[in-house]
Design a protein around this motif. Structure first.
Motif, PDB file in Angstrom:
ATOM      1  N   THR A 158       0.830  -1.203   0.000  1.00  0.00           N
ATOM      2  CA  THR A 158       0.000   0.000   0.000  1.00  0.00           C
ATOM      3  C   THR A 158       0.866   1.255   0.000  1.00  0.00           C
ATOM      4  O   THR A 158       2.022   1.237   0.412  1.00  0.00           O
ATOM      5  CB  THR A 158      -0.953   0.023   1.211  1.00  0.00           C
ATOM      6  N   ASP A 159       0.271   2.341  -0.470  1.00  0.00           N
ATOM      7  CA  ASP A 159       0.988   3.599  -0.689  1.00  0.00           C
ATOM      8  C   ASP A 159       1.251   4.356   0.620  1.00  0.00           C
ATOM      9  O   ASP A 159       0.876   3.884   1.702  1.00  0.00           O
ATOM     10  CB  ASP A 159       0.209   4.461  -1.691  1.00  0.00           C
ATOM     11  N   PRO A 160       1.899   5.519   0.558  1.00  0.00           N
ATOM     12  CA  PRO A 160       2.242   6.256   1.782  1.00  0.00           C
ATOM     13  C   PRO A 160       1.054   6.676   2.645  1.00  0.00           C
ATOM     14  O   PRO A 160       1.247   7.048   3.805  1.00  0.00           O
ATOM     15  CB  PRO A 160       2.987   7.484   1.245  1.00  0.00           C
ATOM     16  N   ALA A 161      -0.165   6.610   2.104  1.00  0.00           N
ATOM     17  CA  ALA A 161      -1.348   6.898   2.916  1.00  0.00           C
ATOM     18  C   ALA A 161      -2.028   5.608   3.368  1.00  0.00           C
ATOM     19  O   ALA A 161      -3.045   5.653   4.055  1.00  0.00           O
ATOM     20  CB  ALA A 161      -2.338   7.758   2.131  1.00  0.00           C
ATOM     21  N   TYR A 246       4.476   4.008   8.883  1.00  0.00           N
ATOM     22  CA  TYR A 246       3.858   2.705   8.594  1.00  0.00           C
ATOM     23  C   TYR A 246       4.251   2.246   7.189  1.00  0.00           C
ATOM     24  O   TYR A 246       4.618   1.084   6.976  1.00  0.00           O
ATOM     25  CB  TYR A 246       2.340   2.829   8.711  1.00  0.00           C
ATOM     26  N   TRP A 247       4.185   3.173   6.238  1.00  0.00           N
ATOM     27  CA  TRP A 247       4.547   2.848   4.859  1.00  0.00           C
ATOM     28  C   TRP A 247       6.009   2.410   4.765  1.00  0.00           C
ATOM     29  O   TRP A 247       6.329   1.436   4.065  1.00  0.00           O
ATOM     30  CB  TRP A 247       4.299   4.068   3.969  1.00  0.00           C
ATOM     31  N   GLU A 248       6.885   3.105   5.459  1.00  0.00           N
ATOM     32  CA  GLU A 248       8.302   2.731   5.429  1.00  0.00           C
ATOM     33  C   GLU A 248       8.517   1.331   6.002  1.00  0.00           C
ATOM     34  O   GLU A 248       9.265   0.523   5.439  1.00  0.00           O
ATOM     35  CB  GLU A 248       9.136   3.742   6.220  1.00  0.00           C
ATOM     36  N   ASP A 252       9.775  -1.889   3.854  1.00  0.00           N
ATOM     37  CA  ASP A 252      10.962  -2.650   4.268  1.00  0.00           C
ATOM     38  C   ASP A 252      10.646  -4.149   4.319  1.00  0.00           C
ATOM     39  O   ASP A 252      11.448  -4.981   3.877  1.00  0.00           O
ATOM     40  CB  ASP A 252      11.442  -2.183   5.645  1.00  0.00           C
ATOM     41  N   LEU A 253       9.471  -4.488   4.865  1.00  0.00           N
ATOM     42  CA  LEU A 253       9.068  -5.897   4.940  1.00  0.00           C
ATOM     43  C   LEU A 253       8.942  -6.502   3.547  1.00  0.00           C
ATOM     44  O   LEU A 253       9.390  -7.628   3.301  1.00  0.00           O
ATOM     45  CB  LEU A 253       7.728  -6.031   5.673  1.00  0.00           C
ATOM     46  N   ARG A 254       8.306  -5.751   2.658  1.00  0.00           N
ATOM     47  CA  ARG A 254       8.095  -6.255   1.296  1.00  0.00           C
ATOM     48  C   ARG A 254       9.424  -6.502   0.590  1.00  0.00           C
ATOM     49  O   ARG A 254       9.621  -7.540  -0.055  1.00  0.00           O
ATOM     50  CB  ARG A 254       7.251  -5.248   0.508  1.00  0.00           C
ATOM     51  N   GLU A 255      10.334  -5.555   0.707  1.00  0.00           N
ATOM     52  CA  GLU A 255      11.621  -5.697   0.034  1.00  0.00           C
ATOM     53  C   GLU A 255      12.439  -6.840   0.631  1.00  0.00           C
ATOM     54  O   GLU A 255      13.113  -7.583  -0.100  1.00  0.00           O
ATOM     55  CB  GLU A 255      12.381  -4.377   0.098  1.00  0.00           C
ATOM     56  N   ALA A 256      12.368  -7.004   1.940  1.00  0.00           N
ATOM     57  CA  ALA A 256      13.093  -8.102   2.591  1.00  0.00           C
ATOM     58  C   ALA A 256      12.507  -9.450   2.181  1.00  0.00           C
ATOM     59  O   ALA A 256      13.248 -10.419   1.935  1.00  0.00           O
ATOM     60  CB  ALA A 256      13.033  -7.938   4.111  1.00  0.00           C
ATOM     61  N   VAL A 326      17.443   8.738  -4.620  1.00  0.00           N
ATOM     62  CA  VAL A 326      16.835   9.560  -3.579  1.00  0.00           C
ATOM     63  C   VAL A 326      16.179   8.714  -2.493  1.00  0.00           C
ATOM     64  O   VAL A 326      15.639   7.639  -2.769  1.00  0.00           O
ATOM     65  CB  VAL A 326      15.767  10.481  -4.223  1.00  0.00           C
ATOM     66  N   LYS A 327      16.217   9.220  -1.278  1.00  0.00           N
ATOM     67  CA  LYS A 327      15.393   8.681  -0.196  1.00  0.00           C
ATOM     68  C   LYS A 327      14.362   9.747   0.153  1.00  0.00           C
ATOM     69  O   LYS A 327      14.719  10.882   0.479  1.00  0.00           O
ATOM     70  CB  LYS A 327      16.221   8.339   1.038  1.00  0.00           C
ATOM     71  N   VAL A 328      13.099   9.382   0.057  1.00  0.00           N
ATOM     72  CA  VAL A 328      12.025  10.338   0.339  1.00  0.00           C
ATOM     73  C   VAL A 328      11.728  10.348   1.831  1.00  0.00           C
ATOM     74  O   VAL A 328      11.605   9.294   2.461  1.00  0.00           O
ATOM     75  CB  VAL A 328      10.748   9.989  -0.458  1.00  0.00           C
TER      76      VAL A 328
END
Length: 547
Positions: A158-161, A246-248, A252-256, A326-328
């Motif tokens: 899910t997105d940043p919101a 929460y998004w971050e 992180d979980l998804r990428e791991a 970039v890191k947002v």
């Protein structure tokens, strides 16, 4: 032994002048008993956000005819596999880029050479996921396990919101004319509605079969466990920026997880009871539904479809050649105009609330999605305030192609959801206006027996083409109409499995005017059985119990 396709086989037979004792189709059916099916595909570009959503459509259509097989196909059949390929999604640190003074998301995929070599080293069934991290046996599982796995991955996307599913892999969803949206950190609420719908299905199913247990790969179980921990953290957090945090955490979980299973599963499984699984999914579902409810409220009580995000705070974290990564640190959400797709997908997820859907139906008719002149539904509201960066949709003249036209496939999808959700009066109120068979050929510009890709809406500056169909095709609209036709004539679920017995019960949803002068309507059921309804007084069948 080797690979062949029916086409190659037929070509060989014809060239060698082989005389078959039976016709080719029957010969092929007999031959199939000695063949193994191997899925083969070549990656083109990107991964669309919507392709997974049609799985549940297929499952529900199948169960409408074979409800007695539900437990078997979901829990007992352990022949399901995973497709394997070497195209992977880059982590955020390698796809968030600084271009022309702006932060964008470009070049999201990469070809993993190590995985490509591993796949090519296999003798057969090359593109099927293995155990032992890609070096063991083919991993086989059940349909319910794959569906739970799908939920776990999409929930972490899910997105940043926390509301839309990210367009993280270079492609949008069904509305592919928004081909620029992935670069703008676009997300689709349409797929979030589908995720909620899938969660509803799984929770209802595991509660129905409480005696069953589900085996999940250890990697999937670990992902779900950590997702629950993040949701618990979110629910207890009072920080103003908790949605971003929460998004971050979820990203992180998804990428791991992706890195963990990139070459395959370990092969070990964890058993979980149906009740335990339902409890876990209900917690995740509550988080998603809360975000969707909020989005609907903020969208004036209608269902939103797309967002994109602007990076407000960011830092350059690395440079490779001329490319800056970039890191947002902070995003600003930007809502898109209404799209009919949002209502279609949303109706699927909120189908247990007829009055709620009826209110949204009324709002749609009062919105810019409704073409008051044609009495039809446009695929989207005006895009005049949007940047050309959203994609080719912006480049088209309003009322033409994928910009404010009557896109027949999506309009028929909308009609299908009306009848599926019990809005029968509303369905037939629109029926003669939107179904091609009732259109004036002089206006439509072709035979009313022929579907079009799109119909020019009254948003088009050329009034002469309003209501004219363009690009004749056997499109998705035909499939949606067949689904409507089946429900109209046989009901939502003609077959029911009650107390161990399979029951056939027709529940037609027909208006009186569709019966002929003798009060009859006939149709072929399952392609072979002629069914005739007698309705001498030509009542609307949906106003009476005719089962």
């Amino acid at each position: 032994a080797g690979n062949l396709t029916p086409g190659k086989l037929l070509t060989f037979i014809e060239r060698q002048n082989v005389v078959l004792k039976k016709d080719f189709e029957e010969f092929l059916r007999n031959l199939a008993e000695y063949l193994e099916e191997e899925t083969d595909a070549v990656h083109g570009e990107g991964f669309w956000t919507d392709h997974w959503t049609y799985n549940l459509d297929l499952i529900e259509s199948y169960l409408a005819i074979y409800p007695d097989t539900k437990e078997e196909i979901l829990f007992d059949d352990k022949s399901y596999t995973y497709y394997d390929n070497a195209e992977c999604v880059l982590p955020r640190s390698k796809r968030y880029v600084f271009v022309d003074g702006k932060v964008r998301q470009y070049n999201s995929l990469y070809l993993d050479e190590e995985k490509k070599i591993l796949i090519e080293s296999r003798d057969k069934f090359k593109n099927v996921v293995r155990t032992n991290k890609g070096k063991g046996e083919i991993y086989r599982t059940t349909l319910i396990t794959k569906l739970v796995n799908l939920v776990a991955v999409k929930f972490a996307t899910t997105d940043p919101a926390g509301v839309g599913i990210e367009m993280e892999a270079g492609k949008p969803g069904w509305y592919d004319a928004l081909n620029g949206l992935p670069g703008l950190f676009g997300s689709s609420v349409a797929e979030s509605f589908e995720l909620l719908r899938l969660m509803n299905f799984i929770v209802e199913t595991v509660k129905e079969y409480q005696h069953r247990k589900v085996n999940l790969p250890v990697e999937v179980m670990e992902l779900i466990k950590k997702e629950v921990e993040v949701v618990d953290w979110y629910n207890a957090c009072n920080d103003a920026d908790k949605d971003f945090k929460y998004w971050e955490k979820m990203s992180d979980l998804r990428e791991a997880y992706r890195e963990d299973v990139k070459f395959g599963f370990l092969g070990e499984e964890i058993e979980i009871t149906a009740n335990e699984l339902a409890s876990v999914l209900e917690k995740l579902r509550a988080k998603l539904k809360s975000a969707l409810d909020k989005a609907i409220t903020e969208s004036n009580g209608m269902m939103p479809t797309y967002y994109y995000y602007e990076a407000e705070e960011y830092e350059i974290i690395s440079e490779v050649g001329n490319q800056k990564f970039v890191k947002v640190r902070k995003f600003r959400q930007k809502p898109m105009p209404y799209f009919l797709e949002g209502m279609v997908r949303g109706f699927k997820a909120y189908g247990n609330n007829k009055e709620f859907i009826k209110e949204i139906y009324k709002k749609v008719k009062s919105s810019e999605l409704y073409d008051k002149k044609l009495k039809m539904y446009k695929v989207n509201a005006p895009l005049k305030e949007q940047s050309i960066e959203i994609g080719r949709a912006k480049a088209f003249t309003p009322g033409w192609l994928e910009n404010e036209s009557i896109w027949l496939h999506m309009e028929y999808k909308y009609m299908l959801e009306l009848i599926k959700n019990g809005l029968y009066e509303e369905f037939y109120e629109d029926f003669k206006n939107v179904i091609v068979a009732f259109m004036d050929p002089e206006v439509y510009g072709r035979s009313p027996l022929e579907n079009s890709s799109f119909i020019a809406s009254s948003a088009n500056p050329d009034e002469k083409i309003h209501g004219t169909g363009f690009v004749a095709r056997l499109s998705g609209a035909s499939a949606e109409f067949l689904s409507m036709w089946r429900i109209m004539l046989a009901g939502l679920k003609p077959f029911k499995f009650i107390n161990g017995k399979l029951i056939l019960s027709f529940e037609p949803i027909l208006p009186g005017w569709l019966f002929d002068e003798e009060g009859k309507v006939s149709f072929n059921f399952l392609g072979k059985v002629k069914v005739t309804y007698l309705n001498p007084k030509r009542f609307d069948t949906f106003k009476f119990d005719v089962s």
